[in-house]
Scaffold this active site. Structure first.
Site, mmCIF file in Angstrom:
data_model
loop_
_atom_site.group_PDB
_atom_site.id
_atom_site.type_symbol
_atom_site.label_atom_id
_atom_site.label_comp_id
_atom_site.label_asym_id
_atom_site.label_seq_id
_atom_site.Cartn_x
_atom_site.Cartn_y
_atom_site.Cartn_z
ATOM 1 N N ARG A 104 -10.705 0.650 15.006
ATOM 2 C CA ARG A 104 -10.643 1.515 13.723
ATOM 3 C C ARG A 104 -11.560 0.859 12.678
ATOM 4 N NH1 ARG A 104 -4.806 1.625 10.831
ATOM 5 N NH2 ARG A 104 -5.324 -0.399 10.298
ATOM 6 N N LYS B 138 0.659 -1.237 0.057
ATOM 7 C CA LYS B 138 0.028 -0.115 0.048
ATOM 8 C C LYS B 138 1.095 1.091 0.036
ATOM 9 C CE LYS B 138 -0.340 -0.084 5.141
ATOM 10 N NZ LYS B 138 -1.187 -0.404 6.143
ATOM 11 N N MET C 186 13.182 24.201 2.382
ATOM 12 C CA MET C 186 12.504 23.444 1.207
ATOM 13 C C MET C 186 13.172 22.438 0.292
ATOM 14 S SD MET C 186 9.712 24.972 -1.189
ATOM 15 C CE MET C 186 8.471 25.613 -0.159
ATOM 16 N N TYR D 137 17.803 29.673 7.553
ATOM 17 C CA TYR D 137 16.343 30.151 8.542
ATOM 18 C C TYR D 137 16.127 30.347 9.788
ATOM 19 C CZ TYR D 137 14.167 30.203 3.727
ATOM 20 O OH TYR D 137 14.230 30.308 2.303
HETATM 21 C C1 LIG Z 1 -0.433 -1.563 6.772
HETATM 22 C C2 LIG Z 1 -1.057 -2.875 7.335
HETATM 23 C C3 LIG Z 1 -0.222 -3.964 7.513
HETATM 24 C C4 LIG Z 1 1.103 -3.958 7.615
HETATM 25 O O1 LIG Z 1 1.668 -3.372 8.757
HETATM 26 P P1 LIG Z 1 3.263 -3.339 9.222
HETATM 27 O O2 LIG Z 1 3.361 -2.767 10.396
HETATM 28 O O3 LIG Z 1 3.771 -2.157 8.249
HETATM 29 O O4 LIG Z 1 3.843 -4.694 8.911
HETATM 30 C C5 LIG Z 1 -0.994 -5.217 8.135
HETATM 31 N N1 LIG Z 1 -2.126 -5.168 7.985
HETATM 32 C C6 LIG Z 1 -2.995 -4.032 7.980
HETATM 33 C C7 LIG Z 1 -4.452 -4.278 7.888
HETATM 34 C C8 LIG Z 1 -2.496 -3.047 7.476
HETATM 35 O O5 LIG Z 1 -3.256 -1.748 7.402
#
Ligand SMILES: *Cc1c(COP(=O)(O)O)cnc(C)c1O
Length: 358
Positions: free
Chosen positions: A130, A34, A302, A254
Site C-alpha cells: 500500500r 485518526k 434513513m 420499506y
Molecule cells: C490505522 C493504523 C493503525 C492502527 O490499526 P488498528 O488495526 O486499528 O490497531 C496502525 N498503523 C497504521 C499505519 C495505521 O494506518
C-alpha cells in the site's frame, strides 16, 4: 431534542490504552486517533489520554492540527507523511513526526528549509503493498536521510496486512522482511497494530500503534473484545418513539419485506442509516431494550428503524434502545452486516451528538 446519542466512555478508553501498554511491557505506544478517533471525537479522545499516552498517530496534517490543540507536547505521528512542501513547514513548526513512504516525500524533505529537524519514520513495504519502500530502496534512502540536516531521529515503520488472522503465513513473511533491515542504525522501530499488540510479541519493537483496541472493538473475527479484556467505549442509544400492534400478515418498513407471522408489537426507534446504523443490518439483528435483546424488523430507514417487541411486552414508549454498546457489541453487529467494527464506528455521522463520560 431528537433522542439519539453516542455516549463515549473515556474511562473505558483509558482502560483499553493501559491494556495495550500491559501487553507490550517496556514499549512505547502511539494511540491511533485518526478518523476523528475512529468516530469517537479526536480532541476528546486525545485529551482523555493526554497524561497517559506516549504519543498519538493520525492520518494527515488536518487531523494533527486538531490533536495538537489539546496535546501540545506529545509526539504526534503523521502516518501518511506530508503531501506537499508546505506541510513539511507546518510539521516542523508543530513538532510532528512524519512518515516518509516514497522518494517524492524524501525529496521534498531534503529540499525543505525547516526551522527544526523532524523525526522521520521510513516506511517499509513489507508485503501489504500500500505504502512504503522496498527493503533495498529503504537502505538507499536511509543512507541519504541519515546525514540530512532536516532529519532528527531516523526510525523504521511498517504495517501488517493480516495480523488479525492468526497464523496467516504473510505475518511471518512481513516480519522477516522487516527484520532484514534491523542491521541499520534506527533510533526507533515500530510494526505492531492492535492485532499484533495483542497476539504477536515478536513484533512489538520499540513503539506499538494500537487503534481499534483503544475503542473496545476486537481486531479478530474469532476473539471477542470481552475475551481480550477490552471495554466498549461508544454506546449508541436511541428511544422508542412509536409503538403499534399488528395482525399476522401485516408488513413493516420499506419494501414490506418483514411480515408478521403472528400478532406482533412493533416499536419504532430514533436511529437510521443517516446516523450510521448500517442499512445492511438484516431483520433479526439484535437491539437492546430494558436489558433484553430484541430483533430488528424490516429495512432500516434513513432516520428510523423498527424493532419486534412481541416478546418484550413490558417495553414502553420512550424506552431507551441500545443500537450497540454493552449488550450488543459493535463487533457482533458488524459481523451481522458483513463489515467490521472499524467501519461502523467511523461512520457514525455528524448529526449524532457525542456525549462524554469522564
Ligand atoms: C490505522 C493504523 C493503525 C492502527 O490499526 P488498528 O488495526 O486499528 O490497531 C496502525 N498503523 C497504521 C499505519 C495505521 O494506518
Amino acid at each position: 431534542m431528537r433522542p439519539l446519542v453516542a455516549t463515549v466512555d473515556l474511562a473505558a478508553l483509558r482502560h483499553n490504552y493501559l491494556l495495550a501498554k500491559r501487553s507490550t511491557p517496556g514499549r512505547h505506544a502511539f494511540a491511533v486517533v485518526k478518523a476523528n478517533a475512529y468516530g469517537h471525537g479526536a480532541p476528546q479522545a486525545a485529551q482523555a489520554l493526554a497524561e497517559l499516552a506516549d504519543g498519538f498517530a493520525v492520518a494527515c496534517i488536518e487531523e494533527a492540527r486538531e490533536v495538537r490543540q489539546v496535546v501540545a507536547a506529545a509526539r504526534l505521528l503523521l502516518l501518511e507523511g506530508c503531501f506537499d512542501a508546505q506541510e513539511y513547514q507546518e510539521a516542523a513548526q508543530s513538532g510532528l513526526d512524519v512518515v516518509v513512504q516514497d522518494e517524492a516525500q524524501a525529496a521534498l524533505l531534503l529540499e525543505a528549509r525547516l526551522e527544526r529537524p523532524l523525526n522521520v519514520w521510513l516506511k517499509l513495504d513489507s508485503g501489504m503493498h500500500r505504502l512504503g519502500f522496498t527493503a533495498e530502496a529503504l537502505r538507499d534512502c536511509h543512507a541519504r536521510l541519515r546525514v540530512a540536516a532536516n532529519v532528527a531521529e531516523l526510525n523504521l515503520i511498517s504495517h501488517f496486512a493480516c495480523a488479525d488472522e492468526r497464523g496467516h503465513p504473510s505475518i511471518e513473511a512481513q516480519l522477516q522482511r522487516y527484520s532484514s533491515l534491523l542491521d541499520l542504525p534506527f533510533d526507533n522501530r515500530t510494526l505492531a497494530n492492535s492485532a499484533a499488540v495483542l497476539t504477536l510479541p515478536a513484533t512489538h519493537m520499540d513503539w506499538v500503534r494500537p487503534g481499534i483496541m483503544l475503542y473496545g472493538a476486537s481486531p479478530f473475527a474469532e476473539l471477542s473484545a470481552q475475551e481480550l479484556g477490552l471495554k466498549p467505549v461508544m454506546r449508541l442509544a436511541g428511544r422508542l418513539i412509536a409503538m403499534r400492534d399488528l395482525a399476522a400478515g401485516e408488513a413493516v418498513g420499506y419494501g414490506a419485506n418483514w411480515v408478521a407471522e403472528r400478532p406482533s408489537r412493533i416499536g419504532t426507534v430514533s436511529c437510521g442509516y443517516a446516523d450510521g446504523y448500517p442499512r445492511t443490518a438484516p431483520s433479526g439483528t439484535p437491539l437492546a431494550i430494558r436489558g433484553q435483546r430484541v430483533p430488528l424488523a424490516g429495512r432500516v430507514s434513513m432516520d428510523m428503524l423498527a424493532v419486534d417487541l412481541t416478546d418484550l411486552p413490558e417495553a414502553s414508549l420512550g424506552d431507551e434502545v441500545e443500537l450497540w454498546g454493552e449488550l450488543v457489541s459493535i463487533d457482533e453487529l458488524a459481523a451481522a452486516c458483513g463489515t467490521i467494527g472499524y467501519e461502523l464506528l467511523t461512520k457514525v455521522t455528524a448529526r449524532v451528538p457525542r456525549s462524554y463520560k469522564p
